[in-house]
Design an enzyme around this catalytic site. Structure first.
Site, PDB file in Angstrom:
ATOM      1  N   VAL A 138       0.825  -1.089   0.208  1.00 54.20           N
ATOM      2  CA  VAL A 138      -0.107   0.163  -0.142  1.00 54.20           C
ATOM      3  C   VAL A 138       0.913   1.162  -0.134  1.00 54.20           C
ATOM      4  CG1 VAL A 138      -1.866  -1.176   1.084  1.00 54.20           C
ATOM      5  CG2 VAL A 138      -0.316  -0.082   2.570  1.00 54.20           C
ATOM      6  N   LYS A 139       2.135   1.023   0.021  1.00 52.97           N
ATOM      7  CA  LYS A 139       2.970   2.357   0.199  1.00 52.97           C
ATOM      8  C   LYS A 139       3.142   2.844  -1.190  1.00 52.97           C
ATOM      9  CE  LYS A 139       3.982   2.334   4.494  1.00 52.97           C
ATOM     10  NZ  LYS A 139       3.473   0.995   4.864  1.00 52.97           N
ATOM     11  N   ILE A 140       3.840   3.849  -1.582  1.00 51.13           N
ATOM     12  CA  ILE A 140       3.878   4.751  -2.717  1.00 51.13           C
ATOM     13  C   ILE A 140       4.579   3.691  -4.011  1.00 51.13           C
ATOM     14  CG2 ILE A 140       4.948   6.631  -3.956  1.00 51.13           C
ATOM     15  CD1 ILE A 140       3.264   7.123  -1.397  1.00 51.13           C
TER      16      ILE A 140
END
Length: 383
Positions: free
Chosen positions: A187-189
């Site tokens: 879910v991170k960049i």
């Protein structure tokens, strides 16, 4: 269900992993150092040490700074528990610094007051871990200025912030810290499936973290206690851990890194749309540090009426909107209450928590989906 966050995987990403699967190395091959070099170059920092999670990166960062039993580490109560647990893994004592009520970021004023009290009581921390919540940088220049007279080392927990900037430099440059940590959770960049990295300008810290991530084993003759027995020889010179990143993860990371700025730009477009869509609702929009550009990992709104949070949250989930809350204050967790913390210890963090909801935000979020989210929010407030 529209999730609050999700990965963006292209055919190029898939092909990069397939090529690694078909290569001679699935782990401990050339992809990890290539990913480290590319990330270090992007952040304009000399050293990057890739590991299997940001939690592992925080742990070896603490170990590299010689955090041990009897030491104190301070961090933010508004974060995932790993920001504090990493110090406990080293046997240290954890404490927290309250946050700014509008951002959830570590409060400079609260830090200044706590440092003054700790200096008087001889209870200063060895390490401070500010957390760049949602991708927004803490006020690192002021934080570093406060810590410098006491010799306090700084680890930036920038798990949310790869691709962001602070004072015209990339977050990760370690401009005002000893070590910076990123997360590459899906879910991170950008993602490596699971994974993390610790970046530093200090060659000794980099070498120590490289040693610690791989059992404390070295093959460098210069570090050995006796003459090498031959090309096969290695020595365990410290008690390390198995925190290595695989080549499969690094191959995905290398491919994702090429699109990092594009991902951040798409998130900025989505943030601008939210600002227009949500401006007349009974909530406060998120704000970022004026000295930098957020990577916008999360879009955290604050409801004007905290008593409506549960009803609004449940209405959004029922409408297929995968909202979440980031974060439950760490000091209120049962494990930390057993360590002596209580509700009421950090009132600004608790007030922030009581009103927040994280709306969906990711690179592939569409304008139509944001319209759907806004409509669901409007209906939730009307019910």
């Amino acid at each position: 269900m529209i999730p609050y966050g999700r990965q963006s995987i292209s055919n190029e990403d898939i092909q990069a992993v397939v090529e690694t699967l078909q290569s001679d190395f699935l782990t401990q091959g050339p992809a990890v150092p290539a990913f480290e070099q590319a990330l270090a170059s992007y952040c304009q920092v000399p050293y990057a040490v890739a590991v299997n999670s940001a939690t592992s990166a925080l742990h070896i960062a603490c170990l590299a700074l010689d955090v041990k039993a009897g030491d104190r580490v301070w961090t933010s109560p508004i974060s995932f528990v790993a920001s504090a647990n990493c110090a406990l893994y080293c046997g240290a004592t954890v404490d927290f610094v309250d946050v700014e009520p509008d951002t959830g970021l570590m409060s400079v004023r609260a830090l200044a007051e706590k440092l003054q009290q700790a200096a008087a009581n001889n209870t200063l921390p060895k390490v401070l871990i500010p957390v760049h919540l949602a991708g927004h940088s803490c006020a690192m220049q002021q934080i570093a200025t406060l810590c410098q007279p006491y010799g306090i080392r700084i680890i930036e927990d920038a798990s949310h912030s790869v691709g962001g900037t602070y004072m015209q430099q990339k977050i990760g440059s370690c401009q005002f810290s000893d070590i910076t940590v990123f997360s590459f959770h899906p879910v991170k960049i950008i993602t490596t499936a699971e994974g993390g990295v610790a970046l530093t300008k200090d060659v000794a810290l980099a070498a120590r973290m490289q040693l610690l991530r791989s059992h404390g084993i070295t093959r460098n003759p210069d570090d050995m206690t006796e003459v090498s027995h031959g090309p096969w020889y290695y020595q365990q010179i410290e008690l390390g851990l198995n925190y290595r990143m695989t080549d499969l993860q690094a191959a995905l990371g290398l491919s994702q890194l090429k699109k990092l700025d594009t991902f951040v730009a798409k998130r900025l477009e989505a943030v601008a749309r939210y600002s227009n869509l949500l401006q007349n609702l009974p909530l406060d929009l998120p704000t970022e540090c004026p000295a930098g550009q957020s990577a916008w990992h999360l879009y955290i709104i604050q409801l004007h009426d905290e008593n409506r949070r549960l009803a609004v949250f449940e209405a959004l989930r029922s409408a297929g909107i995968g909202v979440n809350v980031h974060y439950i204050p760490i000091h209120t967790q049962p494990y930390y209450q057993k360590l002596g913390f209580h509700w009421g210890d950090f009132p600004q963090a608790e007030a922030f928590y009581s009103r927040i909801i994280s709306l969906p935000l990711y690179a592939d979020l569409t304008a139509e989906q944001q319209q759907q989210i806004t409509l669901a929010l409007q209906q939730a407030f009307q019910e």
